[in-house]
Design a protein around this motif. Structure first.
Motif, PDB file in Angstrom:
ATOM      1  N   GLN A  58       0.859  -1.178   0.000  1.00 51.62           N
ATOM      2  CA  GLN A  58       0.000   0.000   0.000  1.00 51.62           C
ATOM      3  C   GLN A  58       0.892   1.223   0.000  1.00 51.62           C
ATOM      4  O   GLN A  58       1.978   1.234   0.535  1.00 51.62           O
ATOM      5  N   VAL A  59       0.410   2.315  -0.594  1.00 52.21           N
ATOM      6  CA  VAL A  59       1.177   3.553  -0.628  1.00 52.21           C
ATOM      7  C   VAL A  59       1.290   4.101   0.778  1.00 52.21           C
ATOM      8  O   VAL A  59       0.293   4.223   1.485  1.00 52.21           O
ATOM      9  N   THR A  60       2.491   4.438   1.187  1.00 46.25           N
ATOM     10  CA  THR A  60       2.669   4.916   2.559  1.00 46.25           C
ATOM     11  C   THR A  60       2.903   6.413   2.606  1.00 46.25           C
ATOM     12  O   THR A  60       3.187   6.964   3.648  1.00 46.25           O
ATOM     13  N   THR A  61       2.787   7.078   1.479  1.00 45.82           N
ATOM     14  CA  THR A  61       2.975   8.518   1.471  1.00 45.82           C
ATOM     15  C   THR A  61       1.841   9.182   2.222  1.00 45.82           C
ATOM     16  O   THR A  61       0.705   8.750   2.157  1.00 45.82           O
ATOM     17  N   ILE A 583       8.759  12.399  -8.701  1.00 42.09           N
ATOM     18  CA  ILE A 583       7.774  11.442  -8.200  1.00 42.09           C
ATOM     19  C   ILE A 583       8.055  10.100  -8.857  1.00 42.09           C
ATOM     20  O   ILE A 583       7.910   9.948 -10.078  1.00 42.09           O
ATOM     21  N   PHE A 584       8.486   9.148  -8.047  1.00 46.67           N
ATOM     22  CA  PHE A 584       8.754   7.788  -8.520  1.00 46.67           C
ATOM     23  C   PHE A 584       7.503   6.942  -8.299  1.00 46.67           C
ATOM     24  O   PHE A 584       6.943   6.935  -7.201  1.00 46.67           O
ATOM     25  N   ASP A 585       7.122   6.201  -9.308  1.00 45.00           N
ATOM     26  CA  ASP A 585       5.965   5.312  -9.178  1.00 45.00           C
ATOM     27  C   ASP A 585       6.177   4.123 -10.115  1.00 45.00           C
ATOM     28  O   ASP A 585       6.011   4.224 -11.320  1.00 45.00           O
ATOM     29  N   PHE A 586       6.585   2.986  -9.547  1.00 46.05           N
ATOM     30  CA  PHE A 586       6.846   1.796 -10.361  1.00 46.05           C
ATOM     31  C   PHE A 586       6.709   0.561  -9.489  1.00 46.05           C
ATOM     32  O   PHE A 586       6.606   0.647  -8.261  1.00 46.05           O
ATOM     33  N   LEU A 587       6.703  -0.598 -10.123  1.00 43.40           N
ATOM     34  CA  LEU A 587       6.675  -1.864  -9.391  1.00 43.40           C
ATOM     35  C   LEU A 587       8.097  -2.382  -9.264  1.00 43.40           C
ATOM     36  O   LEU A 587       8.794  -2.602 -10.258  1.00 43.40           O
ATOM     37  N   GLY A 588       8.542  -2.573  -8.028  1.00 47.74           N
ATOM     38  CA  GLY A 588       9.874  -3.108  -7.774  1.00 47.74           C
ATOM     39  C   GLY A 588       9.827  -4.610  -7.614  1.00 47.74           C
ATOM     40  O   GLY A 588       8.896  -5.281  -8.076  1.00 47.74           O
ATOM     41  N   LYS A 589      10.838  -5.148  -6.936  1.00 48.40           N
ATOM     42  CA  LYS A 589      10.926  -6.600  -6.750  1.00 48.40           C
ATOM     43  C   LYS A 589       9.631  -7.142  -6.140  1.00 48.40           C
ATOM     44  O   LYS A 589       9.031  -6.527  -5.261  1.00 48.40           O
ATOM     45  N   ASP A 590       9.228  -8.308  -6.621  1.00 47.56           N
ATOM     46  CA  ASP A 590       8.013  -8.984  -6.158  1.00 47.56           C
ATOM     47  C   ASP A 590       6.754  -8.162  -6.422  1.00 47.56           C
ATOM     48  O   ASP A 590       5.731  -8.334  -5.759  1.00 47.56           O
ATOM     49  N   SER A 591       6.834  -7.243  -7.390  1.00 50.26           N
ATOM     50  CA  SER A 591       5.706  -6.384  -7.770  1.00 50.26           C
ATOM     51  C   SER A 591       5.227  -5.507  -6.621  1.00 50.26           C
ATOM     52  O   SER A 591       4.058  -5.133  -6.551  1.00 50.26           O
ATOM     53  N   TYR A 594       6.573   0.928  -5.561  1.00 53.38           N
ATOM     54  CA  TYR A 594       7.443   1.944  -4.978  1.00 53.38           C
ATOM     55  C   TYR A 594       6.883   3.296  -5.376  1.00 53.38           C
ATOM     56  O   TYR A 594       6.854   3.656  -6.548  1.00 53.38           O
ATOM     57  N   TYR A 595       6.418   4.055  -4.398  1.00 55.53           N
ATOM     58  CA  TYR A 595       5.918   5.407  -4.646  1.00 55.53           C
ATOM     59  C   TYR A 595       6.652   6.348  -3.709  1.00 55.53           C
ATOM     60  O   TYR A 595       6.672   6.149  -2.502  1.00 55.53           O
ATOM     61  N   ASN A 596       7.248   7.380  -4.287  1.00 58.81           N
ATOM     62  CA  ASN A 596       8.028   8.304  -3.465  1.00 58.81           C
ATOM     63  C   ASN A 596       8.092   9.661  -4.146  1.00 58.81           C
ATOM     64  O   ASN A 596       8.479   9.766  -5.307  1.00 58.81           O
ATOM     65  N   ARG A 597       7.667  10.674  -3.438  1.00 61.51           N
ATOM     66  CA  ARG A 597       7.821  12.064  -3.903  1.00 61.51           C
ATOM     67  C   ARG A 597       8.983  12.644  -3.130  1.00 61.51           C
ATOM     68  O   ARG A 597       8.920  12.789  -1.917  1.00 61.51           O
ATOM     69  N   VAL A 598      10.053  12.971  -3.826  1.00 56.12           N
ATOM     70  CA  VAL A 598      11.300  13.294  -3.146  1.00 56.12           C
ATOM     71  C   VAL A 598      11.925  14.554  -3.733  1.00 56.12           C
ATOM     72  O   VAL A 598      11.907  14.765  -4.945  1.00 56.12           O
ATOM     73  N   ALA A 599      12.474  15.386  -2.863  1.00 61.48           N
ATOM     74  CA  ALA A 599      13.205  16.568  -3.291  1.00 61.48           C
ATOM     75  C   ALA A 599      14.626  16.169  -3.647  1.00 61.48           C
ATOM     76  O   ALA A 599      15.280  15.450  -2.895  1.00 61.48           O
ATOM     77  N   VAL A 600      15.106  16.617  -4.809  1.00 59.24           N
ATOM     78  CA  VAL A 600      16.460  16.283  -5.243  1.00 59.24           C
ATOM     79  C   VAL A 600      17.215  17.569  -5.540  1.00 59.24           C
ATOM     80  O   VAL A 600      16.642  18.660  -5.599  1.00 59.24           O
TER      81      VAL A 600
END
Length: 897
Positions: A58-61, A583-591, A594-600
């Motif tokens: 589940q999205v934890t953002t 904003i990263f939004d993709f399926l990582g290992k084991d599907s 991964y959702y992450n809004r991050v300052a770079v």
């Protein structure tokens, strides 16, 4: 596009050959999956990962982050740049705004822990020692040298003479119990090792309980003794020579305890990447029993009519029938793959009555399911003695497969059971879930065994595919499964010497990265502005791998789940948001999503926009970077360094700093455990070890809250007893407050539940007492005795009912007020502890802590922390982990990652 181009200058643009610009929109490389390259992940498909069957995360953002509008950047075409050159920008290698701040999911302190200053390389925060004192521990060094890397640069160098004496002979292949007696005089600095040795040197006749080396080390440290225990006179030189007391044979547990091989103390534990063993003898693998056909009256139905299936087709139907009450049977992909494979089996083994099965929706597997459910209930209803008998028979049948002889030592084998046939479930949205897993036969299996030893016979008809004698690998058997063509391996158990050496070398490799990480970061920060596109892409990918702990990612086939890692990210997976958010939004290992809004950093933001220009959503973001090229570049900094090592390093260093910063002093054990779990959660979030909230979470939380209220109920009754004794207690602040979440309705319900339990307990005790009387040849008690006991219970609860709302209470047995006050204080402590447990359970409902604990966190961090803060390690490490990491328990309390 004007808003996008406003931040990008011509000087920022890398040098790109014209030929590349012509075909830029289609020049892609399919190179990655986030599935293989997580540091610390098991390299085989038969891993110990506790989250192997973890559902989609589940999205934890936080809600506020999700509500933040994403500014779309429109079609990615080359913009017209309006800004002047940015050559006057300070080089990123010298800037540090991001180092001090996490770039991951909100996680205070987690990212900052991954950045070390040169002054803090040692655990004591002192300047780094020269190479002559603290070397660069590479792969070529034996593990025995690495074991003394304790206390963060303050390695305890063993005295050569004593090592020579103690490790002479064949100790590297003998159990520790056969070590020669250590000299009486020892230095205090060698206490942890010497104490463990003196414990092993005790005579066999001394009775002791079974303890793992972990527990033993803990007890030795907790004893406070600074000198080894004196040796008893007349003791045999070797433990094996010391005979037990007459009439008292050694127990099985004692024998196993004495046989523990302390490989981390051996002179050469085969840690150099060459031969892993000299002799190897084992009994192969155990195959599952053959299929037993269903009773004649149990048949599946097709279009309402019974179908007479032959055994081969019936077995596959049973695989599906067992899952009709699960979510899998509702999945379209699962059903489609199952039915296609089952039709192939039906073609070779058609129904005996001529039924043509062409539609899965007309199949009724319920009769088979009901039969299986009935068989399960029968097994559950067996008596304890019958269950023990069945387990004993099973253990006896498997006993010879459970161990092997490695270099003359008896060691446990891990997964010696061959997986039975069934339906492939896969992880996440796997395109092949539901496909039929074939039965593995001896003809499919390659055995690896020592030369000249007897070749085991399989426990089913057939001959092995091949028998080899490869001393450079650690597997005992392997075969290829039919679904994905993956290799399955049989290894030694987690607590074996070979697996322990592998784990220790992995964490030492990550620990060695401390010596190089600052230079690597300086270089990739500088390369973020490199004029060569490939170098700039590699630096940006390295930034993500280091700062966000992303897996590297590898090339994948079309028949695998669409999961990605850093190097295989596509343009659709990263969205730009002004001024400097990705904003990263993709399926990582084991599907796992991964959702992450991050300052770079601004330069990273500019680079991502450049990489996305003139590409479609399906194009690779890093089209000039592969995992192979990335790892080749990293190896130039440090031997054996790969992107995987960064993940282990960042997890462990983050964990170490979180523990150092957040562990409270002068706190209860539960408060310290909460701090430990908080640090573990920070790592789990960093590594995206997330899970969906368990279905039973609310139910278990309700039970915990109810238990908390029952503790408060006990406290309330004790307060009321004090009030009954002396009214002065009503004015005391610590007793005056009511338990606010306990009302009369709950009290009535609680007391009724208590009464029901008391009645059930009395009835069971009555029945048990009668059974004992009959066994002893006496007459059983009459039912009148039971009724008398029940009437006493009835009277007690009538009294409780009368006391409701009166703020007065009495006890069955009178106690002085001082004892009651003491009991209330203990309840206050229990209530406080239980509240902390509830908070901890709620905080961890969406995070899987097991994966990082098994694969990513150096276990020595936990061992040292437990010793420093007087926390029993058994409260953190399960028995399995204590067996897996015995070498980690040897560190002292000053050890730092």
């Amino acid at each position: 596009m004007s808003s996008d181009s406003a931040m990008l200058s011509d000087d920022d643009r890398p040098i790109v050959p014209k030929s590349d610009l012509i075909g830029h929109g289609t020049h892609t490389q399919n190179n990655g999956n986030g599935h293989v390259n997580g540091a610390g992940d098991q390299d085989t498909s038969m891993s110990e990962d506790e989250d192997a069957d973890m559902p989609l995360s589940q999205v934890t953002t936080s809600k506020s982050e999700l509500m933040t509008p994403v500014v779309p950047l429109g079609k990615r075409k080359r913009p017209v740049y309006a800004e002047s050159s940015s050559d006057d920008e300070a080089p990123l290698a010298s800037s540090s705004p991001v180092k001090a701040k996490s770039a991951a999911v909100p996680m205070p302190g987690a990212l900052s822990a991954t950045t070390l200053s040169l002054s803090s390389m040692n655990g004591k925060r002192k300047a780094k020692k020269p190479d002559s004192e603290e070397g660069d521990h590479g792969d070529d060094e034996p593990v025995v040298k690495k074991k003394k890397l304790a206390a963060n640069g303050k390695a305890k160098v063993p005295r050569k003479k004593k090592v020579k004496k103690e490790d002479s002979g064949s100790e590297d292949v003998e159990p520790v119990t056969k070590k020669k007696r250590a000299p009486k005089k020892k230095k205090i600095k060698e206490e942890s090792d010497d104490d463990a040795e003196s414990e092993d040197d005790k005579p066999a006749k001394k009775k002791f309980t079974k303890k793992t080396p972990a527990k033993k080390a803990k007890e030795d440290d907790a004893s406070g003794s600074e000198t080894p225990k004196p040796k008893k006179k007349g003791k045999a030189k070797n433990e094996a020579d010391a005979s037990p007391k007459k009439g008292k044979a050694k127990t099985k547990d004692e024998t196993e305890e004495e046989a523990v091989y302390r490989w981390w103390e051996a002179q050469d534990p085969n840690g150099d990447g060459t031969d892993k063993w000299q002799t190897l003898e084992h009994n192969g693998v155990i195959f599952p029993p053959p299929y037993e056909p269903l009773p004649r009256h149990v048949k599946m139905k097709y279009n309402g009519k019974d179908v007479d299936l032959p055994a081969a087709s019936e077995e596959v139907a049973g695989f599906y029938a067992a899952m009709i009450e699960t979510e899998h049977a509702q999945d379209k992909t699962f059903n489609k793959n199952f039915f296609e494979d089952w039709k192939k089996v039906l073609k070779d083994h058609p129904p005996r009555d001529g039924t043509k099965i062409t539609n899965l929706n007309l199949c009724d597997f319920r009769p088979i399911y009901d039969h299986m459910a009935g068989e399960k209930e029968k097994k559950k209803s067996l008596t304890t003695a019958e269950k023990k008998e069945l387990k004993k028979a099973k253990d006896e049948a498997e006993e010879k497969y459970a161990t092997c002889l490695l270099d003359g030592r008896k060691e446990k084998v891990g997964n010696f059971r061959v997986e039975p046939p069934g339906l492939f479930r896969g992880r996440g949205e796997h395109p092949k879930k539901g496909a039929l897993k074939f039965r593995v036969r001896p003809e499919d299996i390659i055995l690896n065994i020592g030369k000249g030893v007897p070749i085991p016979k399989p426990n089913m008809p057939g001959k092995w595919k091949n028998v080899i004698h490869d001393q450079t690998v650690t597997w005992l058997a392997n075969w290829t499964e039919n679904i994905n063509g993956n290799h399955k391996y049989v290894f030694l158990a987690a607590g074996s010497s070979l697996k322990g050496q592998s784990d220790m070398m992995k964490f030492e490799k990550a620990r060695e990265l401390k010596n190089h990480v600052d230079r690597i970061r300086q270089d990739y920060n500088a390369d973020l502005k490199n004029k060569v596109m490939a170098d700039r892409q590699r630096a940006t990918a390295m930034y993500f791998i280091d700062r966000l702990a992303l897996r590297a990612g590898n090339e994948k086939g079309e028949d695998e789940a669409d999961t990605v890692g850093c190097c295989s990210l596509r343009c659709e997976h990263v969205t730009l948001e002004q001024p400097n958010f990705l904003i990263f939004d993709f399926l990582g290992k084991d599907s796992i999503r991964y959702y992450n809004r991050v300052a770079v950093e601004t330069q990273v933001f500019k680079n991502i926009r450049i990489f996305k220009e003139n590409k479609t959503d399906d194009d690779n973001l890093f089209d000039r970077v592969t995992t192979t090229l990335m790892n080749k570049h990293l190896a130039s900094y440090m031997k054996g360094l790969t992107a995987k090592v960064f993940r282990t390093y960042n997890a462990s260093i983050t964990f170490q700093q979180q523990l150092d910063e957040s562990t409270p002093t002068n706190a209860s054990v539960q408060e310290k455990l909460n701090a430990y779990n908080h640090a573990n959660r920070m790592v789990a979030i960093l590594c995206n070890h997330q899970r969906s909230v368990p279905k039973t979470h609310e139910q278990s939380m309700d039970k915990m809250r109810d238990k908390l209220r029952s503790l408060k109920y006990e406290r309330m009754k004790l307060r009321h007893v004090l009030f009954n004794e002396d009214s002065k207690y009503k004015k005391q602040k610590k007793y005056v407050d009511d338990e606010s979440d306990i009302d009369d309705d709950w009290i009535a319900e609680h007391e009724e539940a208590m009464k029901a339990k008391e009645v059930e307990k009395a009835e069971k005790k009555f029945a048990k007492d009668n059974e004992k009387l009959v066994e002893d040849g006496n007459k059983p008690m009459k039912d009148d005795e039971l009724q008398e006991r029940l009437s006493v219970i009835e009277e007690d609860f009538k009294k409780l009912k009368k006391e409701r709302g009166t703020k007065k209470a009495t006890l069955k047995r009178e106690r002085p007020p001082a004892k009651i006050e003491e009991a209330i204080e203990k309840l206050d402590e229990r209530i406080k502890t239980f509240k902390l447990q509830i908070e901890d359970r709620e905080a961890g409902k969406e995070v899987a802590l097991g994966t990082s604990k098994i694969n990513y966190l150096d276990p020595r961090i936990t061992a040292a922390w437990c010793k420093t803060h007087d926390v029993p390690i058994e409260k953190i490490f399960s028995k399995t982990l204590l067996v897996k990491f015995p070498w980690a328990m040897e560190v002292d309390n000053e050890w730092k990652f």
